[in-house]
Design an enzyme around this catalytic site. Structure first.
Site, mmCIF file in Angstrom:
data_model
loop_
_atom_site.group_PDB
_atom_site.id
_atom_site.type_symbol
_atom_site.label_atom_id
_atom_site.label_comp_id
_atom_site.label_asym_id
_atom_site.label_seq_id
_atom_site.Cartn_x
_atom_site.Cartn_y
_atom_site.Cartn_z
ATOM 1 N N LYS A 1 -3.990 4.458 2.281
ATOM 2 C CA LYS A 1 -3.551 3.596 2.412
ATOM 3 C C LYS A 1 -3.252 3.017 1.206
ATOM 4 O O LYS A 1 -4.240 3.061 0.772
ATOM 5 C CB LYS A 1 -4.061 2.547 2.775
ATOM 6 C CG LYS A 1 -3.462 1.110 2.910
ATOM 7 C CD LYS A 1 -4.304 0.290 3.877
ATOM 8 C CE LYS A 1 -3.334 -1.529 2.788
ATOM 9 N NZ LYS A 1 -4.440 -2.453 4.105
ATOM 10 N N TYR B 1 -8.545 4.380 1.314
ATOM 11 C CA TYR B 1 -7.544 3.549 1.785
ATOM 12 C C TYR B 1 -7.835 3.012 0.602
ATOM 13 O O TYR B 1 -9.261 2.850 -0.568
ATOM 14 C CB TYR B 1 -8.435 2.476 2.593
ATOM 15 C CG TYR B 1 -7.639 0.576 2.581
ATOM 16 C CD1 TYR B 1 -6.354 -0.038 1.759
ATOM 17 C CD2 TYR B 1 -8.288 -0.473 2.364
ATOM 18 C CE1 TYR B 1 -6.336 -0.766 1.504
ATOM 19 C CE2 TYR B 1 -8.372 -1.609 2.672
ATOM 20 C CZ TYR B 1 -7.328 -1.790 1.925
ATOM 21 O OH TYR B 1 -6.467 -3.234 1.598
#
Length: 294
Positions: free
Chosen positions: A161, A132
């Protein structure tokens, strides 16, 4: 694990005393299940860092105990490496479908520090891991070389992400790691990210519009974006007119999907104005009307 184009970074509903409201939480999870969306618990939208270790484990165990037909991802975030490793060991026993590993907070490590950090965490598990990148929250950008380097070391890297807020930075990641799967971490930028190769979205908007956001994501991936603007841009912008997840919780409460819109400090409902609340209610009606026409 089957690839899911949409994961909902789900809010953690709370009672007025700040405890987790599991009745409302189950309702939200079931709505995601009905829409066919994977669920991410304990992400930043879920106020994961505002819950203590016991509460985080309870949230994971509760979600796992529902036997949802959609996959569950668990957020692992912070700056204390031993504590995160210990939490990962707990997850190894529960066996969620995936883990979300965030760039370390506050310390602002360089490329080598980031690589070693993720390597340490990924070495503690065989559960598929999504990285992320969210510099607006962590204070540091993930170095573009990190996903490619980790993909060579670990078979269980499932993707990234990417929430830099920049199409150019997204493209830089894709150039460095063309074989790694990238997911948009920004609802509003998903059409642009999909055009550059994103395979899906990890979403805030799908909390309040689970079925509509599912269709929106499909259309972005298909390149069928002609009728998405300005509706979706305005709607997703409204969700970030105050610190996330305050607007999402307010709208969920007004829709009757959660009993209270309680957040934990340092988040505050005082940061959302009446004007923004009206924007959210207007967006909710417009998105519902849009979905009916699809």
């Amino acid at each position: 694990m089957e690839q899911f184009p949409l994961w909902t970074a789900i809010v953690t509903p709370m009672n007025t005393d700040g405890s987790v409201d599991y009745k409302s939480f189950e309702m939200l999870l079931r709505k995601q299940e009905e829409a066919g969306n994977g669920v991410l618990v304990l992400g930043s939208t879920g106020e994961g860092l505002n819950l203590n270790e016991e509460e985080k484990r309870e949230v994971v165990e509760f979600t796992n105990g529902l036997d949802l037909v959609v996959p569950m991802m668990v957020g692992v975030g912070g700056f204390d490496l031993p504590a995160q490793a210990d939490f990962i060991h707990f997850c190894n026993e529960i066996k969620p479908d995936a883990l979300l590993l965030v760039t370390p907070l506050y310390a602002k490590p360089g490329a080598e520090g980031q690589f070693e950090w993720f390597s340490e965490l990924m070495g503690e598990t065989e559960i598929p891991c999504m990285l992320y990148n969210v510099p607006s929250r962590t204070g540091v950008k993930m170095h573009p070389s990190i996903p490619a380097r980790l993909s060579k070391e670990f078979d269980h890297l499932m993707g990234v992400k990417e929430a830099s807020g920049s199409v150019e930075e997204f493209k830089a990641f894709r150039r460095e790691a063309p074989d790694v799967k990238f997911y948009s971490g920004d609802d509003g930028l998903t059409p642009a990210f999909a055009k550059e190769g994103a395979v899906g979205l990890v979403s805030v908007a799908s909390n309040v519009w689970p079925k509509a956001t599912h269709r929106y994501t499909e259309m972005c991936i298909e390149g069928n974006t002609d009728n998405l603007f300005p509706l979706w841009k305005n709607a997703t912008d409204a969700l970030f007119k105050a610190p996330n997840p305050v607007p999402a919780k307010v709208l969920l409460n007004r829709k009757g999907w959660i009993t209270n819109d309680t957040v934990r400090l340092p988040l505050s409902l005082g940061d959302i104005s009446e004007e923004v609340e009206q924007e959210l209610l207007k967006a909710d009606k417009e998105i519902s009307s849009w979905l009916e026409k699809q």
